[in-house]
Enzyme design. Sequence first.
Site, PDB file in Angstrom:
ATOM      1  N   THR A  95      -4.727  -8.929  -0.167  1.00  0.00           N
ATOM      2  CA  THR A  95      -4.037  -8.775  -1.446  1.00  0.00           C
ATOM      3  C   THR A  95      -4.496  -9.863  -2.415  1.00  0.00           C
ATOM      4  O   THR A  95      -4.712 -11.003  -2.010  1.00  0.00           O
ATOM      5  CB  THR A  95      -2.495  -8.756  -1.265  1.00  0.00           C
ATOM      6  OG1 THR A  95      -1.863  -8.736  -2.541  1.00  0.00           O
ATOM      7  CG2 THR A  95      -1.984  -9.926  -0.461  1.00  0.00           C
ATOM      8  N   LEU A 133     -10.824 -11.109   1.688  1.00  0.00           N
ATOM      9  CA  LEU A 133     -12.267 -11.148   1.462  1.00  0.00           C
ATOM     10  C   LEU A 133     -12.661 -12.414   0.702  1.00  0.00           C
ATOM     11  O   LEU A 133     -13.702 -13.008   0.944  1.00  0.00           O
ATOM     12  CB  LEU A 133     -12.672  -9.901   0.665  1.00  0.00           C
ATOM     13  CG  LEU A 133     -14.146  -9.590   0.543  1.00  0.00           C
ATOM     14  CD1 LEU A 133     -14.776  -9.394   1.919  1.00  0.00           C
ATOM     15  CD2 LEU A 133     -14.359  -8.342  -0.307  1.00  0.00           C
ATOM     16  N   HIS A 177       6.118  -0.522  -2.379  1.00  0.00           N
ATOM     17  CA  HIS A 177       5.670   0.192  -3.588  1.00  0.00           C
ATOM     18  C   HIS A 177       5.677   1.710  -3.407  1.00  0.00           C
ATOM     19  O   HIS A 177       5.037   2.419  -4.175  1.00  0.00           O
ATOM     20  CB  HIS A 177       4.270  -0.284  -3.994  1.00  0.00           C
ATOM     21  CG  HIS A 177       4.263  -1.682  -4.540  1.00  0.00           C
ATOM     22  ND1 HIS A 177       3.117  -2.410  -4.761  1.00  0.00           N
ATOM     23  CD2 HIS A 177       5.281  -2.491  -4.909  1.00  0.00           C
ATOM     24  CE1 HIS A 177       3.427  -3.604  -5.236  1.00  0.00           C
ATOM     25  NE2 HIS A 177       4.732  -3.680  -5.329  1.00  0.00           N
ATOM     26  N   ASN A 193       0.822  -1.206   0.000  1.00  0.00           N
ATOM     27  CA  ASN A 193       0.000   0.000   0.000  1.00  0.00           C
ATOM     28  C   ASN A 193       0.856   1.256   0.000  1.00  0.00           C
ATOM     29  O   ASN A 193       1.938   1.287   0.578  1.00  0.00           O
ATOM     30  CB  ASN A 193      -0.941   0.007   1.204  1.00  0.00           C
ATOM     31  CG  ASN A 193      -1.993  -1.073   1.084  1.00  0.00           C
ATOM     32  OD1 ASN A 193      -2.161  -1.646   0.002  1.00  0.00           O
ATOM     33  ND2 ASN A 193      -2.678  -1.370   2.160  1.00  0.00           N
TER      34      ASN A 193
HETATM   35  P1  NAD Z   1      -5.837  -5.588  -5.262  1.00  0.00           P
HETATM   36  O1  NAD Z   1      -6.765  -4.454  -5.461  1.00  0.00           O
HETATM   37  O2  NAD Z   1      -5.278  -6.292  -6.427  1.00  0.00           O
HETATM   38  O3  NAD Z   1      -6.568  -6.684  -4.373  1.00  0.00           O
HETATM   39  C1  NAD Z   1      -7.248  -6.344  -3.208  1.00  0.00           C
HETATM   40  C2  NAD Z   1      -7.634  -7.605  -2.486  1.00  0.00           C
HETATM   41  O4  NAD Z   1      -8.237  -7.229  -1.272  1.00  0.00           O
HETATM   42  C3  NAD Z   1      -8.615  -8.491  -3.252  1.00  0.00           C
HETATM   43  O5  NAD Z   1      -8.192  -9.843  -3.201  1.00  0.00           O
HETATM   44  C4  NAD Z   1      -9.925  -8.304  -2.492  1.00  0.00           C
HETATM   45  O6  NAD Z   1     -10.711  -9.486  -2.449  1.00  0.00           O
HETATM   46  C5  NAD Z   1      -9.423  -7.973  -1.101  1.00  0.00           C
HETATM   47  N1  NAD Z   1     -10.352  -7.144  -0.342  1.00  0.00           N
HETATM   48  C6  NAD Z   1     -11.183  -6.165  -0.788  1.00  0.00           C
HETATM   49  N2  NAD Z   1     -11.880  -5.635   0.217  1.00  0.00           N
HETATM   50  C7  NAD Z   1     -11.466  -6.287   1.344  1.00  0.00           C
HETATM   51  C8  NAD Z   1     -11.829  -6.201   2.724  1.00  0.00           C
HETATM   52  N3  NAD Z   1     -12.744  -5.332   3.169  1.00  0.00           N
HETATM   53  N4  NAD Z   1     -11.216  -7.042   3.594  1.00  0.00           N
HETATM   54  C9  NAD Z   1     -10.298  -7.940   3.176  1.00  0.00           C
HETATM   55  N5  NAD Z   1      -9.920  -8.073   1.896  1.00  0.00           N
HETATM   56  C10 NAD Z   1     -10.492  -7.237   0.989  1.00  0.00           C
HETATM   57  O7  NAD Z   1      -4.695  -5.066  -4.283  1.00  0.00           O
HETATM   58  P2  NAD Z   1      -3.205  -5.520  -4.115  1.00  0.00           P
HETATM   59  O8  NAD Z   1      -3.083  -6.986  -4.174  1.00  0.00           O
HETATM   60  O9  NAD Z   1      -2.685  -4.777  -2.934  1.00  0.00           O
HETATM   61  O10 NAD Z   1      -2.604  -4.896  -5.467  1.00  0.00           O
HETATM   62  C11 NAD Z   1      -1.474  -4.348  -5.433  1.00  0.00           C
HETATM   63  C12 NAD Z   1      -1.438  -2.845  -5.806  1.00  0.00           C
HETATM   64  O11 NAD Z   1      -2.500  -1.983  -5.434  1.00  0.00           O
HETATM   65  C13 NAD Z   1      -0.271  -2.312  -5.055  1.00  0.00           C
HETATM   66  O12 NAD Z   1       0.714  -2.007  -5.990  1.00  0.00           O
HETATM   67  C14 NAD Z   1      -0.720  -1.026  -4.360  1.00  0.00           C
HETATM   68  O13 NAD Z   1       0.291  -0.048  -4.452  1.00  0.00           O
HETATM   69  C15 NAD Z   1      -1.948  -0.660  -5.091  1.00  0.00           C
HETATM   70  N6  NAD Z   1      -2.977   0.087  -4.348  1.00  0.00           N
HETATM   71  C16 NAD Z   1      -2.785   0.571  -3.089  1.00  0.00           C
HETATM   72  C17 NAD Z   1      -3.820   1.222  -2.406  1.00  0.00           C
HETATM   73  C18 NAD Z   1      -3.569   1.770  -1.013  1.00  0.00           C
HETATM   74  O14 NAD Z   1      -2.450   2.187  -0.716  1.00  0.00           O
HETATM   75  N7  NAD Z   1      -4.578   1.802  -0.146  1.00  0.00           N
HETATM   76  C19 NAD Z   1      -5.051   1.337  -3.014  1.00  0.00           C
HETATM   77  C20 NAD Z   1      -5.231   0.834  -4.309  1.00  0.00           C
HETATM   78  C21 NAD Z   1      -4.169   0.213  -4.961  1.00  0.00           C
END
Ligand code: NAD
Length: 239
Positions: free
Chosen positions: A179, A206, A111, A94
Amino acid sequence: MKVPHYQNIVILTGAGISAESGLATFRGDGGLWEGHNVMDVATPEAFRRDPVMVHRFYNERRKDLFKVKPNPAHKALARLEGKHKGEVIIVTQNIDNLHQLAGSKNVLHMHGEMLKVRCRQCHQVFDWEGDTSEHLACPSCQAKPALRPHIVWFNEVPFHMEEIEVALYTADLFVSIGTSGAVYPAAGFISMIRSMGKAHSVELNLEPSEGQSLFAETHYGKATKIVPAFVDKLLKETG
Ligand code: NAD
């Protein structure tokens, strides 16, 4: 029954842990990130092609951070770090600051971070809360245009990889939270853990991630429910 005592705990977090704080995940909303194809906002090519749009996108994401707060999942991990007798390292994909706001100290942002920018000329990194644009000069070397988000984009090398590999080699508990298991190298950490055969592995998400079959233990549900429950159980078992 013998209660496992873990010394070195490595926790990998992804966008899912921050979803209930109000930050959109990468692949929510039909595969788009806040309405954008990730390749249009998260690659060095996109920045070269349209720096104005990429600056605008990250300026919006940076503003979002001032509207959100850590949720019970972030807070549970901070509690674990405070109470666990061994080491707890959070390796986060994140780019938000919610782990730090919750009180976690040992956090590696593989990242990058939204609240930092970097000079493309002198490579210095600066804390940054406001907007960025091609009109700003580097506060250090005065080059212009110079600043870019301190974010690891696709086709760039993640930060802290040596430190992360050492942590994975010495881990006896690996927990992956929120993730999708689709972005490498983080998605490959569970294979490293499995091939070393030393650490217990847990997925908290999730829904099942792409690597779910490699984990020894899995729990599915919202992070704000399953992460505090997991941490409470762990602290009770290991004292
Ligand atoms: P992703 O979006 O690919 O996957 C998110 C995962 O979280 C999914 O498997 C989903 O089922 C799960 N999820 C969604 N809501 C949830 C909840 N309430 N509780 C538990 N699990 C939940 O994200 P990723 O795998 O982290 O992808 C990587 C990229 O996303 C990274 O490079 C990151 O930099 C970037 N990113 C970061 C942020 C942040 O900093 N908050 C936000 C968006 C994207």
